[in-house]
Design an enzyme around this catalytic site. Structure first.
Site, PDB file in Angstrom:
ATOM      1  N   TYR A   1       0.850  -1.193   0.000  1.00  0.00           N
ATOM      2  CA  TYR A   1       0.000   0.000   0.000  1.00  0.00           C
ATOM      3  C   TYR A   1       0.883   1.239   0.000  1.00  0.00           C
ATOM      4  CZ  TYR A   1      -4.963  -0.251  -0.170  1.00  0.00           C
ATOM      5  OH  TYR A   1      -6.234  -0.335  -0.648  1.00  0.00           O
TER       6      TYR A   1
ATOM      7  N   GLU B   1      -0.472   4.744  -0.782  1.00  0.00           N
ATOM      8  CA  GLU B   1      -1.269   5.947  -1.091  1.00  0.00           C
ATOM      9  C   GLU B   1      -0.399   7.180  -0.897  1.00  0.00           C
ATOM     10  OE1 GLU B   1      -4.663   5.604   1.450  1.00  0.00           O
ATOM     11  OE2 GLU B   1      -5.868   4.645  -0.105  1.00  0.00           O
TER      12      GLU B   1
ATOM     13  N   ASP C   1      -5.703  13.144 -25.668  1.00  0.00           N
ATOM     14  CA  ASP C   1      -5.774  11.743 -25.236  1.00  0.00           C
ATOM     15  C   ASP C   1      -4.979  10.943 -26.263  1.00  0.00           C
ATOM     16  OD1 ASP C   1      -6.292   9.133 -24.638  1.00  0.00           O
ATOM     17  OD2 ASP C   1      -8.467   9.365 -24.454  1.00  0.00           O
TER      18      ASP C   1
ATOM     19  N   THR D   1      -2.531   5.544 -22.451  1.00  0.00           N
ATOM     20  CA  THR D   1      -2.413   4.188 -21.922  1.00  0.00           C
ATOM     21  C   THR D   1      -0.974   3.746 -22.136  1.00  0.00           C
ATOM     22  OG1 THR D   1      -2.951   3.205 -24.048  1.00  0.00           O
ATOM     23  CG2 THR D   1      -4.795   3.560 -22.540  1.00  0.00           C
TER      24      THR D   1
ATOM     25  N   LYS E   1      -0.732  -0.005 -25.315  1.00  0.00           N
ATOM     26  CA  LYS E   1      -1.044  -0.090 -26.746  1.00  0.00           C
ATOM     27  C   LYS E   1       0.275  -0.105 -27.528  1.00  0.00           C
ATOM     28  CE  LYS E   1      -5.693   1.474 -25.774  1.00  0.00           C
ATOM     29  NZ  LYS E   1      -6.771   2.459 -25.934  1.00  0.00           N
TER      30      LYS E   1
ATOM     31  N   ARG F   1      -0.659  -3.140 -18.828  1.00  0.00           N
ATOM     32  CA  ARG F   1      -2.007  -2.568 -18.984  1.00  0.00           C
ATOM     33  C   ARG F   1      -2.205  -1.494 -17.934  1.00  0.00           C
ATOM     34  NH1 ARG F   1      -6.126  -3.439 -21.722  1.00  0.00           N
ATOM     35  NH2 ARG F   1      -4.939  -5.103 -22.676  1.00  0.00           N
TER      36      ARG F   1
END
Ligand code: PLP
Length: 428
Positions: free
Chosen positions: A64, A66, A210, A236, A239, A245
């Site tokens: 974790y 954060e 984008d 992303t 691609k 991913r």
């Protein structure tokens, strides 16, 4: 660097998985078989490296973290801090960006954060319409983006089938959007970023790109970068880029704090540190001369594939492509996108049906297909192989059948097998 000792355990242990859970182990193996036995022409997919996959299957998934490096809400973050800082530094260097946030879980999550950073519910965004090549997150009614924001959409020109820049300008002047968005999922041509920048300045809007689809071509310096022009660029990493991913955002320094707060805590919780480590590995891969050569070959291959399909009556919209993908109109050969997808699939060729601009068919039928070359280029195929693949697609689509036992399906599949034997995915 000291090589790992024999007992080093970094995370993945396929043998342990196989003995505990043969069901899922079997899926991993049969998926690898599926990838290896067919041609993957989905424009948004690629085959990431064993190095990237290794980072993904690591113990960093447990942590974790954060917050951001040096500013975490949890203890024990010394090591994952290093991974995230390396990812940030490499991302900034790769794209010559002021600021990078490498925490978005996906392209859609990255986009959510951009909305969160710059827009209040009810405010207006100007973006490309989905049926003309945009994306679900660009203000469609089924997405948060269209439910919570007022989306105005531009499209492509009837003649050129490329972005209708006059319409973009008209709509911007009429609606005075808070944000102007360029980019999409089925745009074969380069986008005029300078035009969008000037227009955004004229109407006082934020200019967002984008770049989910084409950022890999930018990383490989094969096409011009949106980064100098845009306020913010989301993308992303799985691609053309060929990473895990996931997603990321780069922006101008003046927007850095806004973007970071929008990713966490506004939209996301704990970052996926294993994926962030995998992004760092990928950014390092993308900075190599081999990757630059790859990016150029992806485009050369896409251009050849588009041309060969065109010679076989399967017309590329806009007349061709400048990128890794082309969109094809099947009306000339009298086949729907849905049937073409099924026939190609039966022959071992994986591609997707796609709406073409001004498509008379419903989206789930469609009059077109979209093909892309990132995966086959990763496998080492070049323009000669693209000619073969173009002919094979044309045969499967125009003469074939959705039944894998049909003679044409079998005949094309035999030639696909020959290609993937000579250019294997994940060679043994
Ligand atoms: C793929 C894509 C996305 C979404 O990415 P996910 O990782 O699937 O959430 C967003 N925008 C564009 C333009 C895309 O092509």
């Amino acid at each position: 660097m000291t090589p790992p000792s024999d007992d080093t355990f970094y995370g993945s242990d396929f043998g342990a998985l196989q003995s505990f859970d043969p069901d899922i182990a079997g899926v991993l193996l049969s998926e690898l078989d599926r990838i290896r036995s067919g041609l993957q022409l989905i424009a948004s997919e690629n085959l990431s490296s064993p190095a990237v996959l290794t980072a993904l299957g690591s113990t960093l998934s447990n942590k974790y973290a954060e917050g951001y490096p040096g500013r975490r809400y949890y203890g024990g973050c010394s090591e994952v801090d290093k991974a995230e800082q390396i990812a940030i530094d490499r991302c900034k260097a790769l794209f010559d960006a002021d600021h990078a946030n490498v925490q978005p879980h996906s392209g859609a999550s990255a986009n959510q954060a951009v909305y969160g950073a710059f827009m209040q519910p009810g405010e207006t965004i100007l973006a490309m319409s989905l049926p003309h090549g945009g994306h679900l997150t660009h203000g469609t009614k089924v997405s948060f983006s269209g439910k919570w924001f007022n989306a105005v959409h531009y499209g492509v020109d009837n003649e050129t089938e490329d972005i209708d820049y006059d319409q973009v300008a008209e709509l911007a002047r009429e609606h005075r959007p808070k944000v102007i968005l360029a980019g999409g999922s089925a745009i074969p041509r380069l986008i005029d970023f300078e035009f969008f920048r000037n227009l955004a300045d004229e109407v006082g809007a934020i200019f967002w790109v984008d770049a989910a689809h084409f950022i890999g071509l930018v990383a490989g310096k094969a096409i011009p970068s949106p980064v100098p022009w845009a306020d913010v660029v989301s993308f992303t990493t799985h691609k053309v880029l060929r990473g895990p991913r996931s997603g990321a955002i780069v922006c101008k320094e003046e927007h850095a704090a806004k973007i970071d707060k929008a990713v966490f805590p506004m939209m996301q919780g704990g970052p996926q540190m294993h994926t962030i480590a995998a992004k760092a590995v990928n950014f390092k891969e993308c900075a190599t001369p081999e990757y630059a050569a790859y990016a150029k070959q992806v485009i050369a291959n896409a251009q050849q594939l588009a041309a060969t399909l065109g010679e076989n009556g399967i017309r590329p919209t806009t007349g061709g492509t400048d990128t890794h993908l082309s969109l094809h109109d099947l009306q000339g050969v009298g086949v729907t996108g849905k049937d073409a997808e099924a026939r190609a699939d039966a022959a071992g060729i994986v591609l997707n049906k796609n709406a073409i601009p001004f498509d008379p068919q419903k989206p789930n039928i469609a009059s077109g297909i979209r093909v892309g070359t990132p995966s086959v280029t990763t496998q080492g195929m070049g323009t000669e192989e693209m000619k073969t693949i173009g002919e094979l697609i044309a045969t499967a689509v125009t003469k074939g059948d959705a039944d894998p036992d049909h003679a044409v399906s079998k005949e094309v599949r035999a030639q696909v097998t020959d290609l993937v034997t000579r250019f294997p995915a994940y060679p043994r």
